[in-house]
Design an enzyme around this catalytic site. Structure first.
Site, PDB file in Angstrom:
ATOM      1  N   ASN A   1       0.878  -1.170   0.000  1.00  0.00           N
ATOM      2  CA  ASN A   1       0.000   0.000   0.000  1.00  0.00           C
ATOM      3  C   ASN A   1       0.915   1.221   0.000  1.00  0.00           C
ATOM      4  O   ASN A   1       1.396   1.648   1.050  1.00  0.00           O
ATOM      5  CB  ASN A   1      -0.911  -0.016   1.239  1.00  0.00           C
ATOM      6  CG  ASN A   1      -1.800   1.207   1.284  1.00  0.00           C
ATOM      7  OD1 ASN A   1      -1.856   1.988   0.328  1.00  0.00           O
ATOM      8  ND2 ASN A   1      -2.515   1.382   2.387  1.00  0.00           N
TER       9      ASN A   1
ATOM     10  N   LYS B   1       0.334   4.238  -0.411  1.00  0.00           N
ATOM     11  CA  LYS B   1      -0.193   5.511   0.122  1.00  0.00           C
ATOM     12  C   LYS B   1       0.336   6.647  -0.753  1.00  0.00           C
ATOM     13  O   LYS B   1       0.214   6.596  -1.965  1.00  0.00           O
ATOM     14  CB  LYS B   1       0.179   5.663   1.604  1.00  0.00           C
ATOM     15  CG  LYS B   1      -0.261   4.454   2.430  1.00  0.00           C
ATOM     16  CD  LYS B   1      -0.207   4.668   3.909  1.00  0.00           C
ATOM     17  CE  LYS B   1      -0.632   3.391   4.630  1.00  0.00           C
ATOM     18  NZ  LYS B   1      -0.835   3.531   6.041  1.00  0.00           N
TER      19      LYS B   1
ATOM     20  N   HIS C   1     -10.247   1.648   3.576  1.00  0.00           N
ATOM     21  CA  HIS C   1      -9.040   1.799   4.399  1.00  0.00           C
ATOM     22  C   HIS C   1      -9.331   2.774   5.543  1.00  0.00           C
ATOM     23  O   HIS C   1     -10.052   3.748   5.367  1.00  0.00           O
ATOM     24  CB  HIS C   1      -7.863   2.308   3.553  1.00  0.00           C
ATOM     25  CG  HIS C   1      -6.564   2.242   4.292  1.00  0.00           C
ATOM     26  ND1 HIS C   1      -6.180   3.202   5.200  1.00  0.00           N
ATOM     27  CD2 HIS C   1      -5.584   1.307   4.290  1.00  0.00           C
ATOM     28  CE1 HIS C   1      -5.013   2.850   5.725  1.00  0.00           C
ATOM     29  NE2 HIS C   1      -4.629   1.709   5.185  1.00  0.00           N
TER      30      HIS C   1
ATOM     31  N   GLU D   1      -7.678   5.060   6.836  1.00  0.00           N
ATOM     32  CA  GLU D   1      -7.318   6.464   6.614  1.00  0.00           C
ATOM     33  C   GLU D   1      -8.401   7.179   5.814  1.00  0.00           C
ATOM     34  O   GLU D   1      -8.527   8.396   5.872  1.00  0.00           O
ATOM     35  CB  GLU D   1      -5.940   6.552   5.936  1.00  0.00           C
ATOM     36  CG  GLU D   1      -4.832   6.270   6.948  1.00  0.00           C
ATOM     37  CD  GLU D   1      -3.530   5.763   6.378  1.00  0.00           C
ATOM     38  OE1 GLU D   1      -3.335   5.791   5.147  1.00  0.00           O
ATOM     39  OE2 GLU D   1      -2.686   5.306   7.190  1.00  0.00           O
TER      40      GLU D   1
ATOM     41  N   GLU E   1      -6.840  -4.692   9.660  1.00  0.00           N
ATOM     42  CA  GLU E   1      -5.855  -3.672  10.010  1.00  0.00           C
ATOM     43  C   GLU E   1      -6.307  -2.921  11.262  1.00  0.00           C
ATOM     44  O   GLU E   1      -7.053  -1.938  11.163  1.00  0.00           O
ATOM     45  CB  GLU E   1      -5.717  -2.645   8.878  1.00  0.00           C
ATOM     46  CG  GLU E   1      -5.189  -3.207   7.583  1.00  0.00           C
ATOM     47  CD  GLU E   1      -4.420  -2.149   6.807  1.00  0.00           C
ATOM     48  OE1 GLU E   1      -3.249  -2.421   6.481  1.00  0.00           O
ATOM     49  OE2 GLU E   1      -4.959  -1.064   6.542  1.00  0.00           O
TER      50      GLU E   1
ATOM     51  N   GLY F   1       1.135   2.382  10.984  1.00  0.00           N
ATOM     52  CA  GLY F   1       2.087   3.481  10.865  1.00  0.00           C
ATOM     53  C   GLY F   1       3.071   3.586  12.015  1.00  0.00           C
ATOM     54  O   GLY F   1       3.649   4.642  12.242  1.00  0.00           O
TER      55      GLY F   1
ATOM     56  N   SER G   1       1.935  -1.952  10.662  1.00  0.00           N
ATOM     57  CA  SER G   1       3.342  -2.016  11.087  1.00  0.00           C
ATOM     58  C   SER G   1       3.994  -3.368  10.825  1.00  0.00           C
ATOM     59  O   SER G   1       4.717  -3.895  11.665  1.00  0.00           O
ATOM     60  CB  SER G   1       3.476  -1.620  12.556  1.00  0.00           C
ATOM     61  OG  SER G   1       3.023  -0.288  12.725  1.00  0.00           O
TER      62      SER G   1
HETATM   63  P1  PGA Z   1       1.700   0.513   7.872  1.00  0.00           P
HETATM   64  O1  PGA Z   1       0.365   0.758   7.050  1.00  0.00           O
HETATM   65  O2  PGA Z   1       2.327  -0.743   7.353  1.00  0.00           O
HETATM   66  O3  PGA Z   1       2.536   1.734   7.616  1.00  0.00           O
HETATM   67  O4  PGA Z   1       1.314   0.387   9.310  1.00  0.00           O
HETATM   68  C1  PGA Z   1      -0.504  -0.294   6.735  1.00  0.00           C
HETATM   69  C2  PGA Z   1      -1.730   0.249   6.064  1.00  0.00           C
HETATM   70  O5  PGA Z   1      -2.234   1.308   6.489  1.00  0.00           O
HETATM   71  O6  PGA Z   1      -2.240  -0.341   5.093  1.00  0.00           O
END
Ligand code: PGA
Length: 259
Positions: A9, A11, A95, A97, A163, A169, A211
């Site tokens: 991902n 982002k 997601h 976010e 998730e 993050g 993470s």
């Molecule tokens: P991350 O993000 O690996 O940076 O924790 C995962 C995600 O939001 O898909």
């Protein structure tokens, strides 16, 4: 053979065509036979999808990070049909976010239906914001799944990305503990069976995100029981992502040799 699925991902981390091409060539240099049994997908920003799709990589499936069920007068939005028209074959849906930006359960449901209508494989994200000592997070996940999957067309493919929002993050030490993941993985499988029936539920890959780094990937797979990962920040650096893919391959081997 058991299969792994690892989705990068990106982002907004990988943000230019040049960076995307470099990322792909570093992965490509490993050769198509480098990660047998491991499917690799990249959820890219819209601007990078056409360039990635044009590479026709035999190693990587290209998709979007979100699609909108809307059409017409919606400034700034991208529909499932638009993402598909430039080469997306799957999309992340719901997601955290995006949910944090106001994407409601109703919108997640509509966006998932829009993805299915375009034959984009939905990667549905579910996850609680915090763990509740009385286990209320299980009910929360059950509600998210039930809401997004009502009337699901059982002939379609589906991936569930669990998730937990509190684990996103950060770093490997802050990720979910494998034993907790195992418990949630079993719960999600059970919930999917109740919603979709066993035959369909058994075809759904359940992956973990939050993470994931090279440090924790092996234990999350082996003890957590998931089929793979949705990798955020650690997918931005090709070498780190490649390390995670190697661990996915290695854990498959371990499983095989134990038989
Ligand atoms: P991350 O993000 O690996 O940076 O924790 C995962 C995600 O939001 O898909």
């Amino acid at each position: 053979m058991q299969k792994r699925l690892v989705i990068a991902n990106w982002k907004m981390y990988v943000s230019t065509p040049k960076e995307a091409a470099q990322w792909m060539s570093q992965l490509g240099a490993k050769g198509t036979a480098a990660f047998p049994g491991v499917d690799v997908w990249v959820a890219a920003p819209y601007t990078l999808i056409p360039g990635l799709a044009a590479l026709k990589s035999p190693m990587v499936k290209v998709g979007a990070q979100a699609v909108s069920a809307n059409t017409g007068a919606h400034t700034g939005e991208v529909s499932a049909a638009m993402a598909k028209s430039v080469g997306a074959t799957f999309t992340i849906v719901g997601h955290s976010e995006r949910r944090a930006q106001g994407e409601s359960d109703a919108a997640v449901y509509a966006n998932l239906q829009a993805a299915l209508a375009q034959k984009l494989i939905p990667v549905l994200c579910v996850g609680e914001s915090e763990r509740d000592p009385n286990g209320a997070h299980f009910e929360y996940i059950e509600n998210q799944l039930t809401s997004a999957l009502r009337g699901f067309n059982k002939a379609s493919k589906l991936v569930i990305a669990y998730e937990p929002v509190w684990a996103i993050g950060k770093s490997a030490g802050d990720a979910m503990k494998p034993a907790d993941l195992q418990e949630m993985h079993i719960f999600i499988r059970k919930t999917l069976t109740a919603i979709l029936g066993r035959a369909v539920a058994d075809t759904v890959s359940i992956i973990y995100g939050g993470s994931v780094e090279a440090e924790n990937a092996a234990s999350l797979l082996e003890e957590g029981g998931v089929s793979g990962f949705l990798v955020g920040h650690a997918s931005a650096t090709p070498n780190t992502f490649i390390d995670i893919l190697s661990l996915c391959k290695k854990t498959l081997r371990v499983k095989k040799s134990k038989k």
